[in-house]
Design an enzyme around this catalytic site. Sequence first.
Site, PDB file in Angstrom:
ATOM      1  N   CYS A 157       0.813  -1.228   0.000  1.00 28.55           N
ATOM      2  CA  CYS A 157       0.000   0.000   0.000  1.00 28.55           C
ATOM      3  C   CYS A 157       0.844   1.276   0.000  1.00 28.55           C
ATOM      4  CB  CYS A 157      -0.957  -0.004   1.186  1.00 28.55           C
ATOM      5  SG  CYS A 157      -2.183  -1.305   1.060  1.00 28.55           S
ATOM      6  N   HIS A 207      -3.294   7.264   2.443  1.00 31.14           N
ATOM      7  CA  HIS A 207      -3.713   5.965   1.910  1.00 31.14           C
ATOM      8  C   HIS A 207      -5.068   5.635   2.535  1.00 31.14           C
ATOM      9  CE1 HIS A 207      -3.884   1.885   0.709  1.00 31.14           C
ATOM     10  NE2 HIS A 207      -3.702   1.398   1.928  1.00 31.14           N
ATOM     11  N   ASN A 219     -10.231   0.175  -0.277  1.00 26.17           N
ATOM     12  CA  ASN A 219      -8.771   0.218  -0.369  1.00 26.17           C
ATOM     13  C   ASN A 219      -8.351  -0.358  -1.721  1.00 26.17           C
ATOM     14  OD1 ASN A 219      -6.019  -0.125  -0.156  1.00 26.17           O
ATOM     15  ND2 ASN A 219      -6.061  -1.098   1.854  1.00 26.17           N
TER      16      ASN A 219
HETATM   17  N1  ACO Z   1     -18.561  -7.960   9.657  1.00 24.31           N
HETATM   18  C1  ACO Z   1     -18.961  -8.191  10.928  1.00 24.31           C
HETATM   19  N2  ACO Z   1     -18.112  -8.490  11.918  1.00 24.31           N
HETATM   20  C2  ACO Z   1     -16.802  -8.569  11.619  1.00 24.31           C
HETATM   21  C3  ACO Z   1     -16.310  -8.349  10.315  1.00 24.31           C
HETATM   22  C4  ACO Z   1     -17.257  -8.049   9.311  1.00 24.31           C
HETATM   23  N3  ACO Z   1     -16.909  -7.798   8.033  1.00 24.31           N
HETATM   24  N4  ACO Z   1     -14.967  -8.488  10.320  1.00 24.31           N
HETATM   25  C5  ACO Z   1     -14.622  -8.772  11.577  1.00 24.31           C
HETATM   26  N5  ACO Z   1     -15.732  -8.834  12.370  1.00 24.31           N
HETATM   27  C6  ACO Z   1     -15.830  -9.125  13.781  1.00 24.31           C
HETATM   28  C7  ACO Z   1     -14.658  -9.903  14.341  1.00 24.31           C
HETATM   29  O1  ACO Z   1     -14.810 -11.276  14.078  1.00 24.31           O
HETATM   30  C8  ACO Z   1     -14.729  -9.571  15.791  1.00 24.31           C
HETATM   31  O2  ACO Z   1     -15.698 -10.369  16.398  1.00 24.31           O
HETATM   32  P1  ACO Z   1     -15.437 -11.003  17.851  1.00 24.31           P
HETATM   33  O3  ACO Z   1     -15.301  -9.807  18.768  1.00 24.31           O
HETATM   34  O4  ACO Z   1     -16.665 -11.811  18.072  1.00 24.31           O
HETATM   35  O5  ACO Z   1     -14.182 -11.784  17.720  1.00 24.31           O
HETATM   36  C9  ACO Z   1     -15.259  -8.128  15.794  1.00 24.31           C
HETATM   37  O6  ACO Z   1     -15.822  -7.915  14.507  1.00 24.31           O
HETATM   38  C10 ACO Z   1     -14.175  -7.113  16.014  1.00 24.31           C
HETATM   39  O7  ACO Z   1     -13.093  -7.462  15.191  1.00 24.31           O
HETATM   40  P2  ACO Z   1     -11.798  -6.608  15.177  1.00 24.31           P
HETATM   41  O8  ACO Z   1     -10.762  -7.287  14.341  1.00 24.31           O
HETATM   42  O9  ACO Z   1     -11.449  -6.199  16.561  1.00 24.31           O
HETATM   43  O10 ACO Z   1     -12.353  -5.342  14.408  1.00 24.31           O
HETATM   44  P3  ACO Z   1     -11.599  -4.012  14.116  1.00 24.31           P
HETATM   45  O11 ACO Z   1     -12.334  -2.908  14.715  1.00 24.31           O
HETATM   46  O12 ACO Z   1     -10.114  -4.096  14.388  1.00 24.31           O
HETATM   47  O13 ACO Z   1     -11.782  -3.880  12.541  1.00 24.31           O
HETATM   48  C11 ACO Z   1     -10.548  -4.183  10.515  1.00 24.31           C
HETATM   49  C12 ACO Z   1     -11.228  -4.860  11.679  1.00 24.31           C
HETATM   50  C13 ACO Z   1     -11.573  -3.384   9.754  1.00 24.31           C
HETATM   51  C14 ACO Z   1      -9.936  -5.253   9.604  1.00 24.31           C
HETATM   52  C15 ACO Z   1      -9.447  -3.237  11.057  1.00 24.31           C
HETATM   53  O14 ACO Z   1      -8.646  -3.906  12.001  1.00 24.31           O
HETATM   54  C16 ACO Z   1      -8.549  -2.700   9.967  1.00 24.31           C
HETATM   55  O15 ACO Z   1      -8.963  -1.889   9.163  1.00 24.31           O
HETATM   56  N6  ACO Z   1      -7.262  -3.091   9.967  1.00 24.31           N
HETATM   57  C17 ACO Z   1      -6.304  -2.599   8.987  1.00 24.31           C
HETATM   58  C18 ACO Z   1      -6.373  -3.416   7.761  1.00 24.31           C
HETATM   59  C19 ACO Z   1      -5.550  -2.767   6.667  1.00 24.31           C
HETATM   60  O16 ACO Z   1      -5.377  -1.571   6.609  1.00 24.31           O
HETATM   61  N7  ACO Z   1      -5.029  -3.522   5.735  1.00 24.31           N
HETATM   62  C20 ACO Z   1      -4.376  -2.874   4.636  1.00 24.31           C
HETATM   63  C21 ACO Z   1      -3.136  -3.412   4.252  1.00 24.31           C
HETATM   64  S1  ACO Z   1      -3.301  -4.272   2.778  1.00 24.31           S
HETATM   65  C22 ACO Z   1      -1.864  -4.152   1.906  1.00 24.31           C
HETATM   66  O17 ACO Z   1      -0.905  -3.602   2.338  1.00 24.31           O
HETATM   67  C23 ACO Z   1      -1.835  -4.859   0.553  1.00 24.31           C
END
Ligand code: ACO
Length: 333
Positions: free
Chosen positions: A116, A256, A286
């Site tokens: 990214c 980003h 993204n």
């Molecule tokens: N819908 C509903 N619930 C979900 C979903 C979904 N799509 N995805 C995860 N959950 C659930 C989880 O299972 C978890 O449930 P639990 O508490 O029962 O275990 C709950 O939601 C909370 O999950 P978290 O992982 O704590 O959620 P978070 O607030 O951290 O959000 C997310 C997750 C959106 C992935 C966030 O962590 C994020 O944006 N991370 C960065 C990802 C990123 O930027 N990647 C880019 C790099 S890619 C590259 O470089 C090629």
Amino acid sequence: MSKIRAAITAIDSYLPNYILTNHELEQMVDTSEEWITTRTGIKTRHILKGTGKGTSDMGTKAVDRLLKKRGIKPGEVDLLLCCTVTPDMMFPATANIISDNIGIKNAFSYDINAACSGFLYTLGTAALFVESGKYNKVVIVGADKMSSIIDFTDRQTCVLFGDGASAILLEPTTENVGVMDHIFQSDGSGKIHLHMKAGGSVKPPSHETVEAREHYVYQEGKAVYKFAVANMADVSVEIMKRNNLSSENISYLVPHQANMRIIESVGKRMGLDKKQIMINIERYGNTTNATIPLCLWDYEKQLKKGDNLILSAFGGGFTWGAIWLKWAYDPDV
Ligand code: ACO
């Protein structure tokens, strides 16, 4: 003689027609429109459909539009760089394929992979070519067909990404605009949190790797989130400090687009108002290497010559960085 700087002199983009909504994702995985919107800020993303279509199809359209917009013939281009994590093939470089499609014959071209942060790294690299005085017309195309490496059964990941391409032209200037400063960093120990398990030389494709769904983005979302906020904010604040830029001097942060909450945290650490932050994540998700140029393209009409922009990114690797860019032209009226 005044210093030669590298200025962005044109920008254009291509987004595929198909729009994947949060409601459609609700039919595919156990998720909800409300969860996706509040946790990521994303509402829709564009998806490239059609057999045999890859990243170069989108990249070619973006570059074609760019050259026409600036009135430049393919033969005038000196160098074309494509940043992507979803090349058409392992080799040749997608940049070579795009150049061939466009008829760019008098240039060399290659790909850069920094996940990214790819667009930032590529802009920094290309700026050095232009500043050398040897290259006058450099095209950068940030393009990714993320839908080709996303597991649409993994609800944590599939809601985040979209496809798209955006291209810029870099040209030399002796005015005080263009790429002014950059900071780039990487830390390969971050690979445990964000990678693709198979398909490379360590684990070539096999029936087993396909069955184990190892050709998709693997990410530990929470860990990536924490590193992204801390590192993007640190590097953005550092580039402001070392260039004596205060929040009032900055027209826009161009971050980003990975998660709305990451974007807001970085803006807050920099002391910016929300109106000083370019945001389009709600429409595109993204798009990896295309996010930053897509922002510049969307906001092009609001930018004025001399505007101070801070471009900032974090991605797989880990890789991260920031660029201080002075916008080089006024909008068409
Ligand atoms: N819908 C509903 N619930 C979900 C979903 C979904 N799509 N995805 C995860 N959950 C659930 C989880 O299972 C978890 O449930 P639990 O508490 O029962 O275990 C709950 O939601 C909370 O999950 P978290 O992982 O704590 O959620 P978070 O607030 O951290 O959000 C997310 C997750 C959106 C992935 C966030 O962590 C994020 O944006 N991370 C960065 C990802 C990123 O930027 N990647 C880019 C790099 S890619 C590259 O470089 C090629």
